[in-house]
Design a protein around this motif. Structure first.
Motif, PDB file in Angstrom:
ATOM      1  N   MET B  77       2.698  -7.831  11.194  1.00 15.02           N
ATOM      2  CA  MET B  77       1.543  -8.325  10.443  1.00 15.02           C
ATOM      3  C   MET B  77       1.232  -7.445   9.243  1.00 15.02           C
ATOM      4  SD  MET B  77      -0.990  -9.811  13.355  1.00 15.02           S
ATOM      5  CE  MET B  77      -1.663 -11.194  12.465  1.00 15.02           C
ATOM      6  N   LEU B  81       3.645  -9.555   6.604  1.00 13.63           N
ATOM      7  CA  LEU B  81       2.545 -10.403   6.121  1.00 13.63           C
ATOM      8  C   LEU B  81       1.553  -9.626   5.260  1.00 13.63           C
ATOM      9  CD1 LEU B  81       1.888 -12.395   9.418  1.00 13.63           C
ATOM     10  CD2 LEU B  81       3.409 -12.963   7.541  1.00 13.63           C
ATOM     11  N   ARG B  82       1.675  -8.307   5.262  1.00 13.58           N
ATOM     12  CA  ARG B  82       0.825  -7.440   4.455  1.00 13.58           C
ATOM     13  C   ARG B  82      -0.668  -7.670   4.682  1.00 13.58           C
ATOM     14  NH1 ARG B  82       5.173  -8.280   1.166  1.00 13.58           N
ATOM     15  NH2 ARG B  82       4.263  -9.977  -0.012  1.00 13.58           N
ATOM     16  N   LEU B  83      -1.058  -7.798   5.937  1.00 15.07           N
ATOM     17  CA  LEU B  83      -2.481  -7.865   6.264  1.00 15.07           C
ATOM     18  C   LEU B  83      -3.009  -6.434   6.374  1.00 15.07           C
ATOM     19  CD1 LEU B  83      -2.304 -10.662   8.965  1.00 15.07           C
ATOM     20  CD2 LEU B  83      -3.258 -10.848   6.674  1.00 15.07           C
ATOM     21  N   ASP B  84      -4.316  -6.287   6.163  1.00 16.50           N
ATOM     22  CA  ASP B  84      -4.929  -4.964   6.173  1.00 16.50           C
ATOM     23  C   ASP B  84      -4.648  -4.237   7.493  1.00 16.50           C
ATOM     24  OD1 ASP B  84      -7.238  -3.364   4.618  1.00 16.50           O
ATOM     25  OD2 ASP B  84      -7.470  -3.132   6.783  1.00 16.50           O
ATOM     26  N   PRO B 175       6.563   4.643  -1.010  1.00 15.07           N
ATOM     27  CA  PRO B 175       7.474   3.566  -0.607  1.00 15.07           C
ATOM     28  C   PRO B 175       8.236   2.963  -1.781  1.00 15.07           C
ATOM     29  CG  PRO B 175       5.172   2.910  -0.341  1.00 15.07           C
ATOM     30  CD  PRO B 175       5.171   4.364  -0.662  1.00 15.07           C
ATOM     31  N   HIS B 294       0.766   7.572   1.357  1.00  8.84           N
ATOM     32  CA  HIS B 294       0.558   6.130   1.477  1.00  8.84           C
ATOM     33  C   HIS B 294       0.139   5.713   2.873  1.00  8.84           C
ATOM     34  CE1 HIS B 294       1.598   4.093  -2.368  1.00  8.84           C
ATOM     35  NE2 HIS B 294       1.827   5.355  -2.632  1.00  8.84           N
ATOM     36  N   MET B 297      -1.623   2.222   3.637  1.00  6.33           N
ATOM     37  CA  MET B 297      -1.462   1.275   2.531  1.00  6.33           C
ATOM     38  C   MET B 297      -0.207   0.444   2.743  1.00  6.33           C
ATOM     39  SD  MET B 297      -2.194   3.731  -0.655  1.00  6.33           S
ATOM     40  CE  MET B 297      -3.546   4.889  -0.659  1.00  6.33           C
ATOM     41  N   ASN B 298      -0.349  -0.847   2.540  1.00 10.30           N
ATOM     42  CA  ASN B 298       0.808  -1.718   2.670  1.00 10.30           C
ATOM     43  C   ASN B 298       1.663  -1.664   1.413  1.00 10.30           C
ATOM     44  OD1 ASN B 298       0.258  -2.556   5.232  1.00 10.30           O
ATOM     45  ND2 ASN B 298      -1.013  -4.259   4.558  1.00 10.30           N
ATOM     46  N   TYR B 299       2.934  -2.001   1.574  1.00  8.78           N
ATOM     47  CA  TYR B 299       3.839  -1.943   0.432  1.00  8.78           C
ATOM     48  C   TYR B 299       4.284  -3.349   0.068  1.00  8.78           C
ATOM     49  CZ  TYR B 299       8.079  -1.253  -2.252  1.00  8.78           C
ATOM     50  OH  TYR B 299       9.025  -1.314  -3.224  1.00  8.78           O
ATOM     51  N   ASP B 300       4.133  -3.680  -1.207  1.00  2.29           N
ATOM     52  CA  ASP B 300       4.578  -4.974  -1.703  1.00  2.29           C
ATOM     53  C   ASP B 300       5.516  -4.700  -2.860  1.00  2.29           C
ATOM     54  OD1 ASP B 300       4.987  -7.451  -2.658  1.00  2.29           O
ATOM     55  OD2 ASP B 300       2.894  -7.888  -3.157  1.00  2.29           O
ATOM     56  N   SER B 303       4.632  -6.066  -6.265  1.00  3.51           N
ATOM     57  CA  SER B 303       3.414  -5.672  -6.964  1.00  3.51           C
ATOM     58  C   SER B 303       3.760  -4.827  -8.174  1.00  3.51           C
ATOM     59  CB  SER B 303       2.517  -4.881  -6.026  1.00  3.51           C
ATOM     60  OG  SER B 303       1.515  -4.235  -6.771  1.00  3.51           O
ATOM     61  N   LEU B 305       1.570  -2.751  -9.542  1.00  6.40           N
ATOM     62  CA  LEU B 305       0.817  -1.505  -9.503  1.00  6.40           C
ATOM     63  C   LEU B 305       1.727  -0.391  -9.011  1.00  6.40           C
ATOM     64  CD1 LEU B 305      -2.579  -2.617  -8.024  1.00  6.40           C
ATOM     65  CD2 LEU B 305      -2.055  -1.976 -10.356  1.00  6.40           C
ATOM     66  N   GLY B 307       2.292   2.947  -7.058  1.00  8.58           N
ATOM     67  CA  GLY B 307       1.565   3.663  -6.006  1.00  8.58           C
ATOM     68  C   GLY B 307       1.230   5.017  -6.502  1.00  8.58           C
TER      69      GLY B 307
END
Lengths: 368, 307
Positions: B77, B81-84, B175, B294, B297-300, B303, B305, B307
């Motif tokens: 997850m 899915l990158r949920l908090d 990451p 990190h 913190m999730n990694y996308d 993104s 941005l 890190g």
């Protein structure tokens, strides 16, 4: 497009109100995109819970009917549900208001117990005073005690940058020991058969409304408070700043919002509301401070706070739904012998499915 | 003193196993907050399997697998899915807490006298076991204690002296950089979380095994949260955690024994010690305790941005 730190699905995520810039689809479409996944998650969670109950060898239909309807069957059930609603909704504010500033308060039960102790202390010490003086004093003492307790975590956060998640949780366990001392050494009631203080004076009791299954007036007090909070978060500068800090910490800092002070203030306000929950339960339900009165309101408050998705308007409604489930859980155990813990599992499922529904919704929306 | 140490060591095992599990996933950036629930579930599952199968070892292994399964859900997850991380962790904490009590009630029901499992046998290491003061505590112990010692050393060696460990640590620090060097971020985070959460569950499952042999609701009593504090205070390093766990275990035993110590202060104030001491240490911990950049913190990878 989700950011590295917190995606839109995060806890303080976008409120379920139509954003002004979303001109394309109408408000109705937007509401539908919020409501439909929400309802689907809840229904699916109950379906999975029912499946689990059936697999465990009970009758799922009877069990779920007991959970969902027993609050509405009798007026006694309704009053009990509303009495549960009060601490649940206040503990949910204790979680959700700091969350609006991006801070997690996991200490609502400690704050509630300290509030109960503060209220009981005033109610016992000045038990001869008339109600006009004693009742407000009891409630205010509860608020102050809760705020003070959360204030420790706020101080540690602002001055020493101690992680507020850990400090609020650890203070819960300190509070358990503290109230055990109060209930067994300071004002012990030997006849109670369970660690509890002596009763508070009659003047400290919330007046009851209605007959037979009487409801304490704290319910109305909290209802008024709920409206006040919804308005204050939406229309006052402080409420705006809080939401701004939660949405975009950096932008608020650049624009001169004192973010760390605001985060501390959020924790203290949340703690005050948690304390009020304790004081109301002392003044309205138990008439004394007793061990275990915090029940599982911490967990329920967090669940409600997360399920409300940052909307102070939705929060009391969601809290009522959870109060119905919690009252129904007891009936379920009596009627179909399913252990009460089942309801906690269903509530956790609702929460997880709600998080997943955001992903599904975003995917469907971008696919159109 | 020797008796006190004999009581401290089993608690040290609990804190060490759970905290090593926590820091393993923490080093790859997954902030696990499910401990309080996973330890309860581990204790419940471990107890029930031991009780039904008559083998503590099988109980501990199944507890590990159940914990690993929770870890897999958490990892999926948060990485896929990158949920908090914190919110998913809380939800899993609630679900596992409920499941722990539910399972016990389902299998055992309500009984007048709680069923018990056998406590673990202790092995004596020849000669060393006869040492004064520390002999009984450190060299006459059950196999889980020796496992915890070896695990801590292996964790240290793995994280600091292998290239896979370096990969793990780089995923927690940055990451994006790790990804650009071809390290599979999702893979690293998933494995560390699965194994780490399994270890947390074993830590919980071990609690009834040294002395009582019974499971009770709420027996974790805040230790899961203390484990997170321990990971922070130990700076997410295996060997610091070993030392920190000894401190936490000593506080824990002191709290448990408060009622019989009779020091003239109400025993409740001694029982507060583990929690108050932790809060105080955390105030000063800022000077030495650093954490993976990190963490939480999730990694996308899509993104923009940095890190």
């Amino acid at each position: 497009m989700s950011t590295m730190q917190k995606s839109e699905t995060g806890p303080g995520g976008s409120p379920p109100v139509a954003k002004p810039e979303a001109r394309g689809p109408g408000i109705l479409t937007n509401i539908a995109w919020t409501v439909v996944p929400y309802v689907a998650s809840v229904v699916l969670a109950f379906f999975l819970g029912g499946l689990l109950i059936q697999l465990m060898g009970y009758n799922a239909v009877d069990a779920l009917r007991a959970v969902l309807t027993s609050s509405f069957d009798t007026s006694f059930g309704m009053v009990e549900t509303l009495h549960k609603w009060v601490p649940i909704v206040l503990c949910a504010y204790a979680f959700a208001i700091p969350l609006a500033t991006g801070k997690f308060n996991i200490g609502a039960e400690g704050q509630m117990l300290l509030g109960a102790t503060g209220g009981a202390a005033v109610g016992i010490t000045f038990s001869d005073l008339p109600m006009v003086v004693l009742l407000p004093a009891t409630l205010v003492a509860g608020v102050l005690a809760g705020a003070l307790w959360a204030g420790i975590a706020a101080l540690l956060l602002v001055r020493f940058r101690v992680n507020e998640i850990l400090s609020t949780v650890l203070l819960n366990f300190v509070s358990f020991k503290l109230i055990d001392w109060v209930a067994t050494r300071v004002w012990p009631d030997a006849g109670a058969g369970h660690p509890a203080t002596t009763p508070v004076g009659d003047g400290a009791r919330l007046p009851l409304l209605g007959s037979a299954p009487a409801m304490h007036s704290g319910v109305l007090l909290v209802l008024a408070l709920a409206i006040f909070i919804a308005v204050a978060m939406r229309f006052t500068p402080t409420g705006f700043e809080m939401r701004a800090v939660g949405d975009n910490l950096r932008a608020s800092m650049v624009n001169g919002v004192r973010t760390s002070r605001l985060a501390g203030a959020g924790l203290v306000i949340g703690g005050g509301l948690g304390g009020l929950a304790g004081a109301i339960d002392v003044a309205g339900v138990h008439g004394r401070m007793l061990e275990g009165m915090q029940s599982n309101f911490l967990i329920l408050g967090i669940i409600v706070g997360l399920m409300a998705r940052g909307s102070m308007l939705a929060l009391p409604v969601v809290a009522f739904g959870i109060a119905v489930l919690e009252y129904g859980a007891g009936t379920m155990q009596l009627v179909s012998a399913v252990p009460v813990e089942m309801v906690l599992v269903i509530e956790a499922l609702i929460l997880l499915l709600l998080l997943l529904s955001d992903l599904v919704r975003d995917r469907l929306r971008s696919a159109r | 003193m020797s008796e006190f140490l004999v009581l401290v060591v089993p608690m040290w095992v609990v804190f060490t196993l759970a905290a090593q599990g926590t820091i393993l996933s923490g080093r790859t950036g997954v902030f696990n907050v499910t401990q309080e629930g996973v330890m309860a579930l581990g204790a419940s599952v471990g107890f029930l399997v031991s009780y039904k199968m008559g083998s503590n070892l099988v109980g501990l292994l199944i507890a590990f697998l159940v914990g690993a399964l929770v870890g897999l859900v958490l990892a999926y997850m948060t990485t896929q899915l990158r949920l908090d991380q914190f919110v998913v962790g809380l939800a899993l904490f609630f679900a596992t807490t409920g499941a722990a009590g539910l399972l016990y009630r389902q299998v055992i029901g309500v009984t007048m006298t709680p069923p018990r499992v056998d406590t673990l046998p202790k092995f004596e290491i020849p000669l060393l076991g006869d040492l004064p003061l520390i002999g009984d505590a450190l060299f006459v112990q059950d196999y889980v204690f020796y496992f915890a010692v070896i695990l801590s050393l292996v964790m240290f060696w793995f994280l600091q002296h292998t290239s896979a460990g370096l990969d793990f640590r780089s995923v927690g620090e940055n990451p994006k950089a790790a990804d650009s060097l071809g390290i599979n971020v999702t893979w690293a985070r998933t494995w560390s979380t699965v194994v780490g959460t399994g270890l947390v569950a074993v830590g919980g499952a071990y609690i009834p095994l040294p002395f009582t042999g019974i499971y009770t609701d709420g027996m974790i009593a805040g230790r899961g949260w203390l484990v997170i504090a321990l990971a922070f205070l130990g700076g997410w390093r295996p060997l610091y955690v070993v030392a920190g766990a000894a401190f936490f275990a000593a506080m824990d035993v002191l709290g448990q024994k408060a009622q019989v110590l009779g020091l003239g202060i109400p025993h409740q104030f001694i029982e507060m010690l583990p929690f108050v001491a932790t809060l105080l240490v955390m105030v000063f911990a800022l000077r030495w305790a650093r954490q993976p950049a990190h963490l939480g913190m999730n990694y996308d990878r899509e993104s923009r941005l940095v890190g």
